[in-house]
Scaffold this active site. Structure first.
Site, PDB file in Angstrom:
ATOM      1  N   ILE A  18       0.870  -1.139   0.001  1.00 57.48           N
ATOM      2  CA  ILE A  18       0.003   0.104  -0.210  1.00 57.48           C
ATOM      3  C   ILE A  18       0.951   1.486   0.030  1.00 57.48           C
ATOM      4  O   ILE A  18       0.460   2.255  -0.662  1.00 57.48           O
ATOM      5  CB  ILE A  18      -0.949   0.016   1.207  1.00 57.48           C
ATOM      6  N   ILE A  89       3.239  -4.104  10.586  1.00 60.58           N
ATOM      7  CA  ILE A  89       3.753  -5.590  10.660  1.00 60.58           C
ATOM      8  C   ILE A  89       2.649  -6.399  11.196  1.00 60.58           C
ATOM      9  O   ILE A  89       1.707  -5.825  11.947  1.00 60.58           O
ATOM     10  CB  ILE A  89       4.839  -5.706  11.237  1.00 60.58           C
ATOM     11  N   THR A  90       2.339  -7.499  10.695  1.00 61.26           N
ATOM     12  CA  THR A  90       1.399  -8.629  11.502  1.00 61.26           C
ATOM     13  C   THR A  90       2.601  -9.487  12.356  1.00 61.26           C
ATOM     14  O   THR A  90       3.494 -10.011  11.798  1.00 61.26           O
ATOM     15  CB  THR A  90       0.608  -9.252  10.637  1.00 61.26           C
ATOM     16  N   ASP A  92       0.404 -12.437  13.631  1.00 57.04           N
ATOM     17  CA  ASP A  92      -0.674 -13.277  14.021  1.00 57.04           C
ATOM     18  C   ASP A  92      -0.538 -14.608  14.683  1.00 57.04           C
ATOM     19  O   ASP A  92       0.268 -15.227  14.271  1.00 57.04           O
ATOM     20  CB  ASP A  92      -1.390 -13.436  12.624  1.00 57.04           C
ATOM     21  N   GLN A 148      -5.372 -11.753  16.205  1.00 56.15           N
ATOM     22  CA  GLN A 148      -4.864 -10.369  15.818  1.00 56.15           C
ATOM     23  C   GLN A 148      -4.966  -9.565  16.980  1.00 56.15           C
ATOM     24  O   GLN A 148      -5.285  -8.504  16.839  1.00 56.15           O
ATOM     25  CB  GLN A 148      -5.411  -9.962  14.560  1.00 56.15           C
ATOM     26  N   TYR A 151      -2.268  -6.565  16.576  1.00 58.20           N
ATOM     27  CA  TYR A 151      -2.527  -5.858  15.459  1.00 58.20           C
ATOM     28  C   TYR A 151      -3.923  -5.130  15.469  1.00 58.20           C
ATOM     29  O   TYR A 151      -3.898  -3.751  15.227  1.00 58.20           O
ATOM     30  CB  TYR A 151      -2.634  -6.703  14.452  1.00 58.20           C
ATOM     31  N   PRO A 181      -8.292   0.527   5.692  1.00 62.30           N
ATOM     32  CA  PRO A 181      -8.381  -0.329   4.455  1.00 62.30           C
ATOM     33  C   PRO A 181      -9.049  -1.814   4.953  1.00 62.30           C
ATOM     34  O   PRO A 181      -8.894  -2.201   6.258  1.00 62.30           O
ATOM     35  CB  PRO A 181      -6.802  -0.706   4.047  1.00 62.30           C
ATOM     36  N   TYR A 183      -9.211  -5.955   3.270  1.00 57.45           N
ATOM     37  CA  TYR A 183      -8.170  -6.760   2.799  1.00 57.45           C
ATOM     38  C   TYR A 183      -7.782  -6.340   1.408  1.00 57.45           C
ATOM     39  O   TYR A 183      -8.455  -6.276   0.257  1.00 57.45           O
ATOM     40  CB  TYR A 183      -8.634  -8.180   2.830  1.00 57.45           C
ATOM     41  N   ILE A 184      -6.523  -6.028   1.187  1.00 55.72           N
ATOM     42  CA  ILE A 184      -5.874  -5.551  -0.065  1.00 55.72           C
ATOM     43  C   ILE A 184      -4.774  -6.526  -0.396  1.00 55.72           C
ATOM     44  O   ILE A 184      -4.144  -6.913   0.229  1.00 55.72           O
ATOM     45  CB  ILE A 184      -5.250  -4.129   0.143  1.00 55.72           C
TER      46      ILE A 184
HETATM   47  N1  CAA Z   1     -13.050 -17.791  13.586  1.00 56.41           N
HETATM   48  C1  CAA Z   1     -13.181 -18.759  14.503  1.00 56.41           C
HETATM   49  N2  CAA Z   1     -12.469 -19.752  14.640  1.00 56.41           N
HETATM   50  C2  CAA Z   1     -11.235 -19.736  13.846  1.00 56.41           C
HETATM   51  C3  CAA Z   1     -10.964 -18.722  13.108  1.00 56.41           C
HETATM   52  C4  CAA Z   1     -12.001 -17.445  12.767  1.00 56.41           C
HETATM   53  N3  CAA Z   1     -11.695 -16.544  12.028  1.00 56.41           N
HETATM   54  N4  CAA Z   1      -9.619 -18.722  12.553  1.00 56.41           N
HETATM   55  C5  CAA Z   1      -9.344 -19.985  12.985  1.00 56.41           C
HETATM   56  N5  CAA Z   1     -10.221 -20.503  13.909  1.00 56.41           N
HETATM   57  C6  CAA Z   1     -10.032 -21.705  14.655  1.00 56.41           C
HETATM   58  C7  CAA Z   1      -9.764 -22.805  13.803  1.00 56.41           C
HETATM   59  O1  CAA Z   1     -10.819 -23.414  13.105  1.00 56.41           O
HETATM   60  C8  CAA Z   1      -9.256 -23.696  14.551  1.00 56.41           C
HETATM   61  O2  CAA Z   1     -10.099 -24.434  15.526  1.00 56.41           O
HETATM   62  P1  CAA Z   1      -9.867 -25.772  16.086  1.00 56.41           P
HETATM   63  O3  CAA Z   1      -8.559 -26.039  16.713  1.00 56.41           O
HETATM   64  O4  CAA Z   1     -11.048 -25.971  16.928  1.00 56.41           O
HETATM   65  O5  CAA Z   1      -9.888 -26.694  14.822  1.00 56.41           O
HETATM   66  C9  CAA Z   1      -8.370 -22.900  15.697  1.00 56.41           C
HETATM   67  O6  CAA Z   1      -8.992 -21.581  15.497  1.00 56.41           O
HETATM   68  C10 CAA Z   1      -6.768 -22.885  15.346  1.00 56.41           C
HETATM   69  O7  CAA Z   1      -6.754 -22.283  13.856  1.00 56.41           O
HETATM   70  P2  CAA Z   1      -5.584 -22.369  12.988  1.00 56.41           P
HETATM   71  O8  CAA Z   1      -5.112 -24.180  12.888  1.00 56.41           O
HETATM   72  O9  CAA Z   1      -5.742 -21.539  11.833  1.00 56.41           O
HETATM   73  O10 CAA Z   1      -4.372 -22.030  14.157  1.00 56.41           O
HETATM   74  P3  CAA Z   1      -2.944 -21.586  14.019  1.00 56.41           P
HETATM   75  O11 CAA Z   1      -2.443 -21.312  15.300  1.00 56.41           O
HETATM   76  O12 CAA Z   1      -2.469 -22.073  12.848  1.00 56.41           O
HETATM   77  O13 CAA Z   1      -3.268 -20.117  13.071  1.00 56.41           O
HETATM   78  C11 CAA Z   1      -4.384 -17.979  12.914  1.00 56.41           C
HETATM   79  C12 CAA Z   1      -4.217 -19.164  13.721  1.00 56.41           C
HETATM   80  C13 CAA Z   1      -2.689 -17.178  13.277  1.00 56.41           C
HETATM   81  C14 CAA Z   1      -5.364 -16.968  13.432  1.00 56.41           C
HETATM   82  C15 CAA Z   1      -4.504 -18.114  11.664  1.00 56.41           C
HETATM   83  O14 CAA Z   1      -5.824 -18.684  11.304  1.00 56.41           O
HETATM   84  C16 CAA Z   1      -4.335 -16.753  10.698  1.00 56.41           C
HETATM   85  O15 CAA Z   1      -3.441 -16.400  10.316  1.00 56.41           O
HETATM   86  N6  CAA Z   1      -5.608 -16.181  10.304  1.00 56.41           N
HETATM   87  C17 CAA Z   1      -5.647 -15.118   9.613  1.00 56.41           C
HETATM   88  C18 CAA Z   1      -5.622 -13.870  10.361  1.00 56.41           C
HETATM   89  C19 CAA Z   1      -5.662 -12.602   9.827  1.00 56.41           C
HETATM   90  O16 CAA Z   1      -6.923 -12.443   8.822  1.00 56.41           O
HETATM   91  N7  CAA Z   1      -4.964 -11.867   9.566  1.00 56.41           N
HETATM   92  C20 CAA Z   1      -4.815 -10.705   8.733  1.00 56.41           C
HETATM   93  C21 CAA Z   1      -3.615 -10.218   8.122  1.00 56.41           C
HETATM   94  S1  CAA Z   1      -3.661  -9.077   6.930  1.00 56.41           S
HETATM   95  C22 CAA Z   1      -4.001  -7.605   7.726  1.00 56.41           C
HETATM   96  O17 CAA Z   1      -3.807  -7.449   8.808  1.00 56.41           O
HETATM   97  C23 CAA Z   1      -4.204  -6.331   6.785  1.00 56.41           C
HETATM   98  C24 CAA Z   1      -5.351  -5.824   7.298  1.00 56.41           C
HETATM   99  O18 CAA Z   1      -5.336  -4.653   7.862  1.00 56.41           O
HETATM  100  C25 CAA Z   1      -6.749  -6.252   6.867  1.00 56.41           C
END
Ligand code: CAA
Length: 244
Positions: A18, A89-90, A92, A148, A151, A181, A183-184
């Protein structure tokens, strides 16, 4: 929109994602741009080669580095009128797995960086009676996001920071606004696990990721000389994913 080519704009995280789109859009609009980056020298070199935009390297989480870096930019390019606090940075992880360093790094960079940059430029903006600050928040600071807490807290903090600082700048010619923003299509979003990202995109009413230049468009609007009555606001650019 009134533009003033004399104005110097600093964009943090300005060589990638961005920030890159913002740097390029500002340059195209006639501003003098300084792009700050933290680590990726190779990317900074190719960015400068392609755009002609000067880059400066420091870590925005360092208060002292922001101070000396901003002095260097002012000496080289002129007084800084515009700051776009985009560096972020993230780290997560769910609460269960998040460690203290993942919390500190995100807070210090995303929110602390915002303070450090504004502090470094604020007195000069007050003296000159003009400033435009745009802080890049996030949909995830507005709505929260699983995995997050760091974040979301930092980005939510940016939205509060913006509203507070805008009140201090309002009578002095300095506007402070935020863009949130969604999701970009950037490296940061590409790092989200594909199955998770697929579900997120399915929930975006526009049915796609945003483009970096769709954020830059909002920045150009807010930094214009004739945007002086817009302050303390947040523009959400998220494809309709969250209406705040
Ligand atoms: N809602 C509910 N449950 C969720 C969930 C959600 N959104 N995401 C994951 N879970 C649950 C899973 O189903 C799982 O449940 P069970 O153990 O019961 O099966 C549990 O959480 C663990 O999930 P993961 O196996 O994915 O666990 P992990 O430790 O490997 O990773 C995480 C967890 C880091 C949150 C990963 O799911 C992730 O990276 N998620 C995306 C987070 C995200 O959207 N980040 C945005 C980055 S971009 C940004 O930040 C820019 C911006 O400004 C928009």
């Amino acid at each position: 929109m009134a533009k003033n080519p004399q104005r110097v704009a600093v964009v943090t995280g300005g060589t990638r994602g961005i920030g890159e789109a913002i740097s390029l859009a500002l340059k195209d609009a006639g501003y003098t741009v300084a792009a700050v980056y933290a680590g990726n020298d190779e990317r900074a070199r190719s960015f400068t080669a392609a755009s002609g935009i000067t880059t400066f390297k420091w870590d925005v989480s360092s208060f002292d580095d922001c101070k000396t870096g901003m002095e260097k930019i002012a000496a080289q390019l002129g007084p800084v009128d515009i700051i776009v606090n985009n560096a972020g940075i993230t780290r997560d992880a769910t609460m269960k797995k998040m460690n203290r360093s993942g919390w500190d790094e995100v807070l210090d960079t995303n929110l602390g960086g915002c303070f450090n940059m504004c502090k470094a430029a604020w007195d000069g903006m007050l003296e000159r009676g003009f400033g435009r600050i745009v802080n890049i928040g996030s949909i995830n600071g507005q709505a929260g996001q699983y995995g997050q807490v760091n974040y979301a807290a930092a980005k939510s903090g940016i939205h509060g920071f913006t509203k507070a600082l805008s009140q201090e700048g309002a009578a002095k010619g300095i506007t402070v606004n935020a863009i949130a923003p969604g999701y970009i299509d950037t490296d940061m979003v590409a790092a989200v696990p594909p199955d998770v990202l697929e579900k997120i995109v399915a929930r975006i009413p526009v049915k796609r990721l945003g483009k970096a230049n769709e954020i830059a468009r909002g920045v150009l609007f807010l930094v214009a000389d004739d945007a002086g009555f817009i302050t303390g606001s947040t523009i959400s650019i998220n494809g309709g994913q969250h209406m705040y």
